[in-house]
Design a protein around this motif. Structure first.
Motif, PDB file in Angstrom:
ATOM      1  N   LEU A  38       0.835  -1.204   0.000  1.00 54.62           N
ATOM      2  CA  LEU A  38       0.000   0.000   0.000  1.00 54.62           C
ATOM      3  C   LEU A  38       0.873   1.258   0.000  1.00 54.62           C
ATOM      4  O   LEU A  38       0.624   2.200  -0.758  1.00 54.62           O
ATOM      5  CB  LEU A  38      -0.935  -0.012   1.223  1.00 54.62           C
ATOM      6  N   VAL A  39       1.909   1.247   0.830  1.00 54.64           N
ATOM      7  CA  VAL A  39       2.812   2.405   0.878  1.00 54.64           C
ATOM      8  C   VAL A  39       3.450   2.623  -0.489  1.00 54.64           C
ATOM      9  O   VAL A  39       3.597   3.764  -0.950  1.00 54.64           O
ATOM     10  CB  VAL A  39       3.882   2.218   1.984  1.00 54.64           C
ATOM     11  N   GLN A  40       3.798   1.532  -1.176  1.00 58.47           N
ATOM     12  CA  GLN A  40       4.373   1.658  -2.526  1.00 58.47           C
ATOM     13  C   GLN A  40       3.384   2.308  -3.492  1.00 58.47           C
ATOM     14  O   GLN A  40       3.766   3.142  -4.317  1.00 58.47           O
ATOM     15  CB  GLN A  40       4.756   0.282  -3.073  1.00 58.47           C
ATOM     16  N   GLU A  41       2.123   1.922  -3.399  1.00 56.77           N
ATOM     17  CA  GLU A  41       1.108   2.517  -4.285  1.00 56.77           C
ATOM     18  C   GLU A  41       0.942   4.011  -4.001  1.00 56.77           C
ATOM     19  O   GLU A  41       0.749   4.807  -4.913  1.00 56.77           O
ATOM     20  CB  GLU A  41      -0.241   1.800  -4.126  1.00 56.77           C
ATOM     21  N   VAL A  42       1.014   4.377  -2.717  1.00 57.46           N
ATOM     22  CA  VAL A  42       0.904   5.795  -2.362  1.00 57.46           C
ATOM     23  C   VAL A  42       2.101   6.558  -2.924  1.00 57.46           C
ATOM     24  O   VAL A  42       1.964   7.666  -3.439  1.00 57.46           O
ATOM     25  CB  VAL A  42       0.797   5.974  -0.829  1.00 57.46           C
ATOM     26  N   GLU A  43       3.276   5.931  -2.855  1.00 60.04           N
ATOM     27  CA  GLU A  43       4.465   6.578  -3.420  1.00 60.04           C
ATOM     28  C   GLU A  43       4.327   6.750  -4.927  1.00 60.04           C
ATOM     29  O   GLU A  43       4.736   7.763  -5.488  1.00 60.04           O
ATOM     30  CB  GLU A  43       5.721   5.769  -3.089  1.00 60.04           C
ATOM     31  N   ARG A  44       3.738   5.749  -5.552  1.00 54.91           N
ATOM     32  CA  ARG A  44       3.530   5.816  -7.002  1.00 54.91           C
ATOM     33  C   ARG A  44       2.592   6.988  -7.322  1.00 54.91           C
ATOM     34  O   ARG A  44       2.817   7.721  -8.284  1.00 54.91           O
ATOM     35  CB  ARG A  44       2.925   4.488  -7.487  1.00 54.91           C
ATOM     36  N   HIS A  45       1.556   7.171  -6.509  1.00 55.10           N
ATOM     37  CA  HIS A  45       0.644   8.290  -6.741  1.00 55.10           C
ATOM     38  C   HIS A  45       1.359   9.624  -6.566  1.00 55.10           C
ATOM     39  O   HIS A  45       1.167  10.556  -7.335  1.00 55.10           O
ATOM     40  CB  HIS A  45      -0.576   8.230  -5.814  1.00 55.10           C
ATOM     41  N   PHE A  46       2.212   9.693  -5.550  1.00 59.22           N
ATOM     42  CA  PHE A  46       2.928  10.945  -5.317  1.00 59.22           C
ATOM     43  C   PHE A  46       3.864  11.241  -6.492  1.00 59.22           C
ATOM     44  O   PHE A  46       3.975  12.386  -6.943  1.00 59.22           O
ATOM     45  CB  PHE A  46       3.707  10.878  -3.999  1.00 59.22           C
ATOM     46  N   ALA A  47       4.509  10.203  -7.017  1.00 56.77           N
ATOM     47  CA  ALA A  47       5.385  10.376  -8.181  1.00 56.77           C
ATOM     48  C   ALA A  47       4.575  10.889  -9.377  1.00 56.77           C
ATOM     49  O   ALA A  47       5.034  11.750 -10.133  1.00 56.77           O
ATOM     50  CB  ALA A  47       6.065   9.056  -8.527  1.00 56.77           C
ATOM     51  N   HIS A  48       3.354  10.378  -9.496  1.00 60.64           N
ATOM     52  CA  HIS A  48       2.462  10.847 -10.563  1.00 60.64           C
ATOM     53  C   HIS A  48       2.169  12.337 -10.396  1.00 60.64           C
ATOM     54  O   HIS A  48       2.195  13.102 -11.364  1.00 60.64           O
ATOM     55  CB  HIS A  48       1.165  10.025 -10.536  1.00 60.64           C
ATOM     56  N   LEU A  49       1.906  12.752  -9.154  1.00 53.30           N
ATOM     57  CA  LEU A  49       1.635  14.178  -8.887  1.00 53.30           C
ATOM     58  C   LEU A  49       2.849  15.035  -9.234  1.00 53.30           C
ATOM     59  O   LEU A  49       2.733  16.101  -9.836  1.00 53.30           O
ATOM     60  CB  LEU A  49       1.293  14.399  -7.411  1.00 53.30           C
ATOM     61  N   GLU A  50       4.014  14.541  -8.852  1.00 51.22           N
ATOM     62  CA  GLU A  50       5.247  15.301  -9.123  1.00 51.22           C
ATOM     63  C   GLU A  50       5.502  15.415 -10.610  1.00 51.22           C
ATOM     64  O   GLU A  50       5.932  16.457 -11.101  1.00 51.22           O
ATOM     65  CB  GLU A  50       6.438  14.644  -8.422  1.00 51.22           C
ATOM     66  N   ALA A  51       5.213  14.317 -11.329  1.00 50.70           N
ATOM     67  CA  ALA A  51       5.424  14.338 -12.778  1.00 50.70           C
ATOM     68  C   ALA A  51       4.438  15.300 -13.439  1.00 50.70           C
ATOM     69  O   ALA A  51       4.771  15.964 -14.413  1.00 50.70           O
ATOM     70  CB  ALA A  51       5.257  12.938 -13.347  1.00 50.70           C
ATOM     71  N   ALA A  52       3.228  15.373 -12.901  1.00 49.50           N
ATOM     72  CA  ALA A  52       2.257  16.329 -13.439  1.00 49.50           C
ATOM     73  C   ALA A  52       2.664  17.724 -12.950  1.00 49.50           C
ATOM     74  O   ALA A  52       3.591  18.300 -13.479  1.00 49.50           O
ATOM     75  CB  ALA A  52       0.857  15.956 -12.989  1.00 49.50           C
ATOM     76  N   ASP A  53       2.052  18.239 -11.937  1.00 47.00           N
ATOM     77  CA  ASP A  53       2.457  19.534 -11.405  1.00 47.00           C
ATOM     78  C   ASP A  53       2.034  19.614  -9.953  1.00 47.00           C
ATOM     79  O   ASP A  53       0.937  20.049  -9.642  1.00 47.00           O
ATOM     80  CB  ASP A  53       1.835  20.670 -12.222  1.00 47.00           C
ATOM     81  N   LEU A  54       2.923  19.158  -9.073  1.00 41.76           N
ATOM     82  CA  LEU A  54       2.602  19.096  -7.654  1.00 41.76           C
ATOM     83  C   LEU A  54       2.267  20.488  -7.105  1.00 41.76           C
ATOM     84  O   LEU A  54       1.306  20.663  -6.360  1.00 41.76           O
ATOM     85  CB  LEU A  54       3.762  18.481  -6.867  1.00 41.76           C
ATOM     86  N   ALA A  55       3.074  21.482  -7.531  1.00 41.18           N
ATOM     87  CA  ALA A  55       2.872  22.847  -7.011  1.00 41.18           C
ATOM     88  C   ALA A  55       1.483  23.349  -7.395  1.00 41.18           C
ATOM     89  O   ALA A  55       0.774  23.950  -6.583  1.00 41.18           O
ATOM     90  CB  ALA A  55       3.939  23.778  -7.548  1.00 41.18           C
ATOM     91  N   LEU A  56       1.082  23.042  -8.638  1.00 40.28           N
ATOM     92  CA  LEU A  56      -0.234  23.486  -9.111  1.00 40.28           C
ATOM     93  C   LEU A  56      -1.338  22.785  -8.320  1.00 40.28           C
ATOM     94  O   LEU A  56      -2.307  23.414  -7.877  1.00 40.28           O
ATOM     95  CB  LEU A  56      -0.369  23.191 -10.607  1.00 40.28           C
TER      96      LEU A  56
END
Lengths: 140, 329
Positions: free
Chosen positions: B238-256
């Protein structure tokens, strides 16, 4: 302080495993509009003080049926002081002989409540005590 | 130096009692929090915020405790905020989430705070975000924000997190119930807890179908992860999946993504202050009572209030905000 609520930690220190009284008091205080955190059974004085600090409670109530009150009250206070939480109202109840109650109150603990106390009395006492303290804080 | 600035300094120096006090001020709408927030806001933004929601009894607190265990194993420090409902009758609350997190009490890398939902009007979501900001500035690597998945106010709370975990369990209605409650819309990761119980496979299938119907056109499809938090099963995955989601956010635009959530925070602050100003400080409630006593209908009373407010607000020609030229880079 516009929206301040009284926050209370109801704690079961030591080894006795009966928490019906603690749960009754916790629910009653909730019904008097307080925010009550219950620790669950078998807590160490250190853990109780740490929870009190993290939760920034105004009152800590110890439920002690084991007879170890003369040891546990001072230990909890010591741990609270270590965490800069000396201002907390430290009260409690359970099976505590009246001589010991008087002795503890002499040592500066807040009013203690024995078996048969109506929950309303506890809630009203806490409300009155906190009103006094909130008012004193507002003046300072 | 003001009290707010002093406590902000203590917070940034790692004083846990200062953190606890700041959260109380945030909850109480104390003006000293605002001064402190301005002072520590520059240090906000390093922590990852994970929201955990789901129906009562789904195992959220147990899962939060397990997530903290895995994250601590990765040497990450963890701040936990657990929201429980306030009684609408007494205004009090019994906050019991900590009981499931007992093993973390004396861990110096963990800080747990219980919060009662109190009244709404943006107040809960505002206080929760404020508390997360304080934990973030304090220096926690991860913040776990747990709330009961019922009602808009509580969705707003988890909605402010970077990743939202929706926790469901078998035996509490099928996947359709979850869709009805609107839980699927807010999920970044779906968790089927108590996966060792009968009905878990069925729930997973239902969810999988629902997700494929609903999320086909989105950039992120919520994965469905089976865990048994009580038995420490599946939490690493589960923690790995959450990390994957965070990586997705960073690849998109986390600041936005975070900025758009901040807009909600500002709205909440304004809503809450306006609500208090009108109904409590400026005596509009008494005005409404008087009007109703004259047997005026509720809508007529409301129109009267709105007309007067609009007249006072629009001293200028327009109620739109002034478009100030932005001079900062």
């Amino acid at each position: 302080m516009t929206d301040r609520k009284i926050r209370v930690l109801v704690a079961k220190p030591g080894l006795d495993g009966h928490d019906r009284g603690a749960k009754t008091v916790a629910s009653a205080l909730r019904d008097y509009g307080m925010e009550v955190i219950y620790t669950g059974l078998h807590q160490t004085p250190e853990a109780i003080a740490e929870i009190a600090a993290q939760e920034d409670v105004d009152v800590v109530g110890l439920s002690i049926l084991s007879g170890a009150h003369m040891t546990l009250f001072p230990r909890v206070r010591e741990e609270l002081v270590k965490r800069d939480m000396a201002h907390v109202v430290l009260t409690g109840g359970g099976i505590i002989p009246s001589d010991d109650m008087l002795e503890l109150e002499k040592q500066g603990y807040a009013k203690l409540f024995g078996p048969g106390t109506h929950t309303e009395e506890i809630a009203k006492w806490i409300q009155a005590e906190m009103q006094r303290r909130f008012a004193a804080e507002a003046r300072s | 130096m003001s009290e707010g600035l002093r406590i902000a300094e203590r917070l940034l120096a790692g004083d846990r009692t200062a953190l606890a006090r700041l959260i109380s001020w945030a909850e109480n709408g104390d003006s000293r929090f605002r001064a402190a927030h301005a002072a520590f806001y520059g240090r906000v933004g390093r922590a990852r915020r994970i929201g955990i929601t789901g129906p009562p009894g789904a195992g959220k607190s147990t899962l939060v405790n397990e997530l903290a265990r895995v994250l601590r194993g990765q040497q990450k420090t963890v701040g936990i905020l657990a929201v429980d409902p306030t009684s609408p009758i007494s205004g009090g609350a019994l906050l019991g989430d900590r009981i499931r997190m007992e093993s973390r009490t004396l861990d110096p890398g963990v800080f747990i705070r219980s919060m009662a939902s109190r009244e709404s009007h943006g107040g809960l979501a505002r206080a929760a975000v404020d508390a997360c900001d304080a934990m973030d500035a304090f220096g926690f690597d991860v913040i776990l924000l747990e709330t009961v998945g019922v009602g808009q106010a509580e969705y707003d709370v988890v909605g402010a997190a970077d990743s939202v975990l929706v926790v469901l369990c078998p035996g509490a209605g099928d996947g359709i119930q979850a869709m009805k409650a609107g839980l699927l819309e807010v999920a970044d990761v779906l968790v089927v807890n108590k996966c060792d119980l009968d009905g878990a496979d069925r729930l997973q299938n239902d969810l999988s179908e629902a997700v494929h119907v609903r999320f086909t056109k989105r950039a992120w499809t919520p994965p469905i992860v089976a865990v048994s938090a009580g038995k420490s099963f599946g939490v690493e995955e589960l923690v790995q999946e959450v990390e994957r989601h965070f990586a997705h956010l960073e690849a998109a635009d986390l600041a936005l993504s975070r900025r758009s959530k901040r807009v909600q925070h500002v709205e909440n602050v304004v809503d809450e202050r306006l609500h208090r100003l009108l109904w409590r400080d400026r005596g509009w409630r008494a005005h409404v009572e008087r009007e109703l006593a004259r047997t005026v209908s509720p809508y007529e009373v409301a129109e009267g209030v709105l007309a007067e407010l609009t007249a006072r607000l629009s001293a200028g020609p327009s109620m739109s905000p002034v478009d100030r030229k932005v001079s900062t880079p």
